[in-house]
Design a protein around this motif. Sequence first.
Motif, PDB file in Angstrom:
ATOM      1  N   ALA A   1      22.002  28.288  52.475  1.00 56.19           N
ATOM      2  CA  ALA A   1      20.993  28.876  51.588  1.00 56.19           C
ATOM      3  C   ALA A   1      21.070  30.396  51.631  1.00 56.19           C
ATOM      4  N   ARG A   2      21.202  30.965  52.848  1.00 63.98           N
ATOM      5  CA  ARG A   2      21.323  32.430  52.961  1.00 63.98           C
ATOM      6  C   ARG A   2      22.608  32.921  52.310  1.00 63.98           C
ATOM      7  N   LEU A   3      23.676  32.138  52.453  1.00 63.99           N
ATOM      8  CA  LEU A   3      24.955  32.531  51.869  1.00 63.99           C
ATOM      9  C   LEU A   3      24.866  32.576  50.347  1.00 63.99           C
ATOM     10  N   LEU A   4      24.180  31.600  49.745  1.00 62.64           N
ATOM     11  CA  LEU A   4      24.031  31.592  48.292  1.00 62.64           C
ATOM     12  C   LEU A   4      23.211  32.794  47.825  1.00 62.64           C
ATOM     13  N   ASP A   5      22.154  33.115  48.569  1.00 60.45           N
ATOM     14  CA  ASP A   5      21.359  34.310  48.225  1.00 60.45           C
ATOM     15  C   ASP A   5      22.207  35.575  48.364  1.00 60.45           C
ATOM     16  N   PHE A   6      23.034  35.619  49.389  1.00 61.44           N
ATOM     17  CA  PHE A   6      23.918  36.768  49.629  1.00 61.44           C
ATOM     18  C   PHE A   6      24.884  36.947  48.459  1.00 61.44           C
ATOM     19  N   ILE A   7      25.507  35.855  48.025  1.00 59.53           N
ATOM     20  CA  ILE A   7      26.484  35.924  46.933  1.00 59.53           C
ATOM     21  C   ILE A   7      25.817  36.385  45.643  1.00 59.53           C
TER      22      ILE A   7
ATOM     23  N   PHE B   1      29.189  52.219  42.308  1.00 55.45           N
ATOM     24  CA  PHE B   1      30.165  52.042  43.386  1.00 55.45           C
ATOM     25  C   PHE B   1      29.798  52.871  44.609  1.00 55.45           C
ATOM     26  N   THR B   2      29.247  54.056  44.395  1.00 56.49           N
ATOM     27  CA  THR B   2      28.880  54.909  45.520  1.00 56.49           C
ATOM     28  C   THR B   2      27.722  54.332  46.326  1.00 56.49           C
ATOM     29  N   ALA B   3      27.006  53.358  45.759  1.00 58.09           N
ATOM     30  CA  ALA B   3      25.911  52.701  46.481  1.00 58.09           C
ATOM     31  C   ALA B   3      26.331  51.336  47.014  1.00 58.09           C
ATOM     32  N   PHE B   4      27.589  50.969  46.799  1.00 51.94           N
ATOM     33  CA  PHE B   4      28.046  49.629  47.177  1.00 51.94           C
ATOM     34  C   PHE B   4      27.936  49.397  48.676  1.00 51.94           C
ATOM     35  N   GLY B   5      28.326  50.398  49.486  1.00 55.21           N
ATOM     36  CA  GLY B   5      28.291  50.228  50.934  1.00 55.21           C
ATOM     37  C   GLY B   5      26.894  49.954  51.455  1.00 55.21           C
ATOM     38  N   GLU B   6      25.932  50.749  51.010  1.00 55.97           N
ATOM     39  CA  GLU B   6      24.548  50.561  51.440  1.00 55.97           C
ATOM     40  C   GLU B   6      24.036  49.193  50.995  1.00 55.97           C
ATOM     41  N   HIS B   7      24.379  48.796  49.772  1.00 55.58           N
ATOM     42  CA  HIS B   7      23.989  47.494  49.229  1.00 55.58           C
ATOM     43  C   HIS B   7      24.578  46.370  50.074  1.00 55.58           C
ATOM     44  N   LEU B   8      25.857  46.484  50.416  1.00 56.53           N
ATOM     45  CA  LEU B   8      26.542  45.453  51.191  1.00 56.53           C
ATOM     46  C   LEU B   8      25.957  45.333  52.594  1.00 56.53           C
ATOM     47  N   VAL B   9      25.683  46.456  53.238  1.00 58.84           N
ATOM     48  CA  VAL B   9      25.110  46.431  54.591  1.00 58.84           C
ATOM     49  C   VAL B   9      23.744  45.759  54.572  1.00 58.84           C
ATOM     50  N   ARG B  10      22.934  46.096  53.572  1.00 58.56           N
ATOM     51  CA  ARG B  10      21.597  45.496  53.491  1.00 58.56           C
ATOM     52  C   ARG B  10      21.686  43.981  53.313  1.00 58.56           C
ATOM     53  N   LEU B  11      22.561  43.538  52.412  1.00 57.57           N
ATOM     54  CA  LEU B  11      22.696  42.106  52.164  1.00 57.57           C
ATOM     55  C   LEU B  11      23.257  41.372  53.382  1.00 57.57           C
ATOM     56  N   THR B  12      24.241  41.966  54.041  1.00 60.66           N
ATOM     57  CA  THR B  12      24.854  41.317  55.198  1.00 60.66           C
ATOM     58  C   THR B  12      23.884  41.251  56.371  1.00 60.66           C
ATOM     59  N   SER B  13      23.017  42.245  56.485  1.00 55.61           N
ATOM     60  CA  SER B  13      21.999  42.226  57.539  1.00 55.61           C
ATOM     61  C   SER B  13      21.057  41.040  57.348  1.00 55.61           C
ATOM     62  N   GLY B  14      20.811  40.655  56.091  1.00 55.84           N
ATOM     63  CA  GLY B  14      20.000  39.485  55.818  1.00 55.84           C
ATOM     64  C   GLY B  14      20.761  38.188  56.017  1.00 55.84           C
ATOM     65  N   LEU B  15      22.052  38.217  55.711  1.00 56.52           N
ATOM     66  CA  LEU B  15      22.892  37.034  55.885  1.00 56.52           C
ATOM     67  C   LEU B  15      23.100  36.710  57.359  1.00 56.52           C
ATOM     68  N   LEU B  16      23.283  37.770  58.175  1.00 60.60           N
ATOM     69  CA  LEU B  16      23.556  37.605  59.605  1.00 60.60           C
ATOM     70  C   LEU B  16      22.516  38.388  60.396  1.00 60.60           C
ATOM     71  N   PRO B  17      21.279  37.919  60.422  1.00 60.18           N
ATOM     72  CA  PRO B  17      20.211  38.665  61.097  1.00 60.18           C
ATOM     73  C   PRO B  17      20.498  38.844  62.584  1.00 60.18           C
ATOM     74  N   GLY B  18      20.144  40.032  63.088  1.00 53.33           N
ATOM     75  CA  GLY B  18      20.318  40.324  64.502  1.00 53.33           C
ATOM     76  C   GLY B  18      21.640  40.968  64.857  1.00 53.33           C
ATOM     77  N   LEU B  19      22.575  41.048  63.905  1.00 56.96           N
ATOM     78  CA  LEU B  19      23.871  41.669  64.166  1.00 56.96           C
ATOM     79  C   LEU B  19      23.897  43.080  63.584  1.00 56.96           C
ATOM     80  N   THR B  20      24.711  43.941  64.179  1.00 59.81           N
ATOM     81  CA  THR B  20      24.888  45.283  63.626  1.00 59.81           C
ATOM     82  C   THR B  20      26.026  45.248  62.614  1.00 59.81           C
ATOM     83  N   VAL B  21      25.805  45.917  61.490  1.00 56.05           N
ATOM     84  CA  VAL B  21      26.738  45.859  60.367  1.00 56.05           C
ATOM     85  C   VAL B  21      27.043  47.276  59.901  1.00 56.05           C
ATOM     86  N   SER B  22      28.285  47.524  59.527  1.00 59.88           N
ATOM     87  CA  SER B  22      28.627  48.832  58.966  1.00 59.88           C
ATOM     88  C   SER B  22      29.631  48.661  57.836  1.00 59.88           C
TER      89      SER B  22
END
Length: 250
Positions: free
Chosen positions: A10-16, A25-46
């Motif tokens: 379910a989280r993966l579908l929301d992530f996709i 494009f210049t905001a893609f990194g921040e967008h990706l980090v935010r989404l991945t933080s929700g997909l994999l809660p508790g992990l550090t992402v960059s």
Amino acid sequence: MERLPHADYARLLDFIAGLHEAVPFTAFGEHLVRLTSGLLPGLTVSFDQIEESTGFYSLEHNFQMSADEEEKIFNRLRVLYQQNPIYSYIQSGGTGPVIDIADLMPRRQFRKTDFYQDVFRPIGLEHQVNVLMNRPGWIHSMTVNRDRPISRETAIILELAAPHIQIAHRNASLMQALKPVIAQPSDPPPTFTPREREVFDWLRQGKRNGEIAKILGCSPRTVDKHVQRILAKTATETRTAAARWKPDGV
């Protein structure tokens, strides 16, 4: 492939779904980090992006640290990133898309590097998995980091997510390349804050972030954030392109 719990799917579908939202494009990194933080809660992402010809380095992350700690780590990272085993992997033609650095270098050897001692160790990291994205002349990588080995469940989620990350990254890059072509002459010029205008003026004079920081009395990391906003507002990808950009009124 092993099956995952329903909640992970379910989280993966929301992530996709979130990945394919239209973002500059210049905001893609921040967008990706935010989404991945929700997909994999508790992990550090960059999300790291490095322009190899100029050494330009940009980093988006969800690390919990003070401004001073962030600046210190970022400065060391810009100097030492080539010691990360993933760099040699990319230079030798590796494309991933999902790579655990533990598979590239023995841990005992990795711990002897300045990269580990100055970047990983101070913030309590031991393990890193990379999702690589292709862009000519650049290194783009999303990393998932933690103090313990990355679980098999997390690895499976990343393997499933990686193709979608690459597609979203490629689409954002293509849209960025097309934007100057489809922009209308009547488009209004970007509105800079007073500080962004100062940074932009020094950038056009060829000053690097460290030099601008000394002139303006702030940190290089703060200048880097202003530069990223300038790139977004001018619809350019590099500081060189931004410096050449001359809209009316600027």
